[in-house]
Design an enzyme around this catalytic site. Sequence first.
Site, PDB file in Angstrom:
ATOM      1  N   LYS A   1      -5.051  -9.966  -6.125  1.00 33.91           N
ATOM      2  CA  LYS A   1      -6.266 -10.711  -5.208  1.00 33.91           C
ATOM      3  C   LYS A   1      -7.246  -9.445  -5.419  1.00 33.91           C
ATOM      4  O   LYS A   1      -7.038  -8.224  -5.791  1.00 33.91           O
ATOM      5  CB  LYS A   1      -5.647 -10.701  -3.836  1.00 33.91           C
ATOM      6  CG  LYS A   1      -5.755  -9.377  -3.120  1.00 33.91           C
ATOM      7  CD  LYS A   1      -6.040  -9.682  -1.758  1.00 33.91           C
ATOM      8  CE  LYS A   1      -6.069  -8.146  -1.164  1.00 33.91           C
ATOM      9  NZ  LYS A   1      -6.812  -8.042   0.114  1.00 33.91           N
TER      10      LYS A   1
ATOM     11  N   LYS B   1       0.815  -1.399  -0.092  1.00 30.31           N
ATOM     12  CA  LYS B   1       0.104   0.133  -0.049  1.00 30.31           C
ATOM     13  C   LYS B   1       0.758   1.328  -0.029  1.00 30.31           C
ATOM     14  O   LYS B   1       0.537   2.301  -0.713  1.00 30.31           O
ATOM     15  CB  LYS B   1      -0.918  -0.078   1.225  1.00 30.31           C
ATOM     16  CG  LYS B   1      -1.990  -0.988   1.127  1.00 30.31           C
ATOM     17  CD  LYS B   1      -3.237  -0.594   2.200  1.00 30.31           C
ATOM     18  CE  LYS B   1      -4.272  -1.679   1.906  1.00 30.31           C
ATOM     19  NZ  LYS B   1      -5.298  -1.557   3.032  1.00 30.31           N
TER      20      LYS B   1
ATOM     21  N   LYS C   1     -10.746  -3.820  -2.681  1.00 29.55           N
ATOM     22  CA  LYS C   1     -11.654  -2.789  -2.912  1.00 29.55           C
ATOM     23  C   LYS C   1     -10.698  -1.622  -3.459  1.00 29.55           C
ATOM     24  O   LYS C   1     -10.997  -0.717  -4.018  1.00 29.55           O
ATOM     25  CB  LYS C   1     -11.871  -2.332  -1.421  1.00 29.55           C
ATOM     26  CG  LYS C   1     -13.281  -3.305  -0.922  1.00 29.55           C
ATOM     27  CD  LYS C   1     -13.932  -2.729   0.393  1.00 29.55           C
ATOM     28  CE  LYS C   1     -14.133  -3.532   1.462  1.00 29.55           C
ATOM     29  NZ  LYS C   1     -12.870  -4.016   2.217  1.00 29.55           N
TER      30      LYS C   1
HETATM   31  P1  ADP Z   1     -10.082  -5.166   1.011  1.00 25.81           P
HETATM   32  O1  ADP Z   1      -8.704  -5.715   0.572  1.00 25.81           O
HETATM   33  O2  ADP Z   1     -11.128  -5.585  -0.008  1.00 25.81           O
HETATM   34  O3  ADP Z   1      -9.936  -3.790   1.157  1.00 25.81           O
HETATM   35  P2  ADP Z   1     -10.393  -5.850   3.675  1.00 25.81           P
HETATM   36  O4  ADP Z   1      -9.169  -5.304   4.138  1.00 25.81           O
HETATM   37  O5  ADP Z   1     -11.714  -4.896   4.346  1.00 25.81           O
HETATM   38  O6  ADP Z   1     -10.673  -6.109   2.126  1.00 25.81           O
HETATM   39  O7  ADP Z   1     -10.565  -7.070   4.352  1.00 25.81           O
HETATM   40  C1  ADP Z   1     -12.035  -7.746   4.649  1.00 25.81           C
HETATM   41  C2  ADP Z   1     -11.856  -9.246   4.903  1.00 25.81           C
HETATM   42  O8  ADP Z   1     -11.807  -9.793   3.515  1.00 25.81           O
HETATM   43  C3  ADP Z   1     -10.698  -9.879   5.542  1.00 25.81           C
HETATM   44  O9  ADP Z   1     -10.820 -10.887   6.355  1.00 25.81           O
HETATM   45  C4  ADP Z   1      -9.730 -10.192   4.083  1.00 25.81           C
HETATM   46  O10 ADP Z   1      -8.528 -11.183   4.375  1.00 25.81           O
HETATM   47  C5  ADP Z   1     -10.762 -10.583   3.119  1.00 25.81           C
HETATM   48  N1  ADP Z   1     -10.451 -10.622   1.924  1.00 25.81           N
HETATM   49  C6  ADP Z   1     -10.144  -9.479   1.355  1.00 25.81           C
HETATM   50  N2  ADP Z   1      -9.721  -9.750  -0.020  1.00 25.81           N
HETATM   51  C7  ADP Z   1     -10.033 -11.043  -0.084  1.00 25.81           C
HETATM   52  C8  ADP Z   1      -9.731 -11.705  -1.426  1.00 25.81           C
HETATM   53  N3  ADP Z   1      -9.515 -11.294  -2.432  1.00 25.81           N
HETATM   54  N4  ADP Z   1     -10.056 -12.968  -1.190  1.00 25.81           N
HETATM   55  C9  ADP Z   1     -10.377 -13.641   0.010  1.00 25.81           C
HETATM   56  N5  ADP Z   1     -10.401 -12.925   1.163  1.00 25.81           N
HETATM   57  C10 ADP Z   1     -10.418 -11.659   0.991  1.00 25.81           C
END
Ligand code: ADP
Length: 327
Positions: free
Chosen positions: A193, A111, A196
Site C-alpha cells: 500500500k 512496523k 509515507k
Molecule cells: P501513512 O500510512 O501514509 O503514514 P497515515 O497513517 O497518516 O498514513 O493515515 C492517514 C489516513 O490515510 C488514514 O485514514 C489512512 O487509512 C489513509 N491511508 C493511508 N495510506 C493509504 C492508502 N495507501 N490507501 C488508502 N488510504 C490510505
Amino acid sequence: MSRIFSGIQPSGELHIGNYLGAVKNWVALQQRFESFYCIVDYHAITVEYEPALLRERTRDMAISILASGVDPERAVLFLQSAVPEHTELAWIFNTLTPLGELERQTQFKDKSSRQESIPVGLLTYPVLQAADILLYRADLVPVGEDQLQHLELSRLVARKWNARFSPEKPFFPEPKAEVTPTPRVMGLDGTAKMSKSLGNTVGLLEEPAAIWEKLKPAVTDPARVRRTDPGTPEVCNIYHLHKAFSPPETVKHVAVQCSTAGWGCIDCKKVLFESMKKELDPIRERAAEIRSNPATVDTTLRAGAEKAHAVAKETMREVKERMGFAP
Ligand code: ADP
C-alpha cells in the site's frame, strides 16, 4: 448533528493514498457532520524522526489539508499535541486495553519488524488513536482500509470503558468507519500500500513532471509483456487509479483499450496523467497561495485547537468524575 473525527500523521508528505482514502472524504463529510480533523504529531514520533523535519512536515500537512478543501469555517483542524487531553485519556485507556489485542495488530507487527528496538509507543499507538476518537465522542471515522483493525480496537475500548464506568447509558459511542471507493491505494511499484513510511508515494502537491516520471515506470498488469498482449484491467494498479481520477466514460474506454491491446500501457498512463493533472493542479495552486501567507495557517491551527480543547476538556471532566477521581 453526528460527529466525525479523523487524523493523519505528519510523518511525510500527504500522498494520493491519503487523499483518495481519507482526506477527500473529510472534504465531503464536513458539509454534513461536525468534523474534527487532527494532525496526529504524537503518533508520528512512534518511529525514528528528526525534530526539525517534524515541524516542517506538520506545517506542510496543514497546508495540504487546507488546499484539498478542508474548510476551517466548517471543520475543526488542529494539532494533537496542542490538546493535552489526548494523552491523558490514552493513559486511562492503557489501563483497560488487553496487551494481546495490541500485539496482534497488523500495523504493529509490520512496523515493529522494521525497527531495531521497538518503543512501547508503537505498541500502544492504537490506544492513543482510541483516545483521539473517543475524546470527541465521534460516531464516524473516515479512514482508509489499513485503519479498520485499529478502529475495531477503539470500539473495544469504548465498550470496555462503558461497561465498567457507564453501564446504564453508554458514554462513548462505538465509532464506525467510513471508507471511500478507494480505501487501499497501492504504491506505484504495485507491491505494497502507498505509505509515507515506505517511500513509494505520489505526493499530492508534486509537480506534474515529477508525477509523470513516477508514472512512466509504474507496474501494470504483469501479463502484458509485449505491446500487443491484451491486459486485465482489474489486476492493474493504473486502472484503479483511473477509477479514482478519470471520469466514468474514460474508465470504460480504458478497460476496453487495455483488454483488446488497443492501447499500450504508456498510452493508458498518459490519459491517467491528464486526469490526475485536472484534479491535482488546482490543489497545488491553492497550496502555493496558502504557503505564501503562513500566518493564516498558524491562526487556523490555533483556533482549531481552542475549539477542540473545549470539547476535550468537557469529555475528560465527565470521564474523571465517572472513574472516581477527586475533583
Ligand atoms: P501513512 O500510512 O501514509 O503514514 P497515515 O497513517 O497518516 O498514513 O493515515 C492517514 C489516513 O490515510 C488514514 O485514514 C489512512 O487509512 C489513509 N491511508 C493511508 N495510506 C493509504 C492508502 N495507501 N490507501 C488508502 N488510504 C490510505
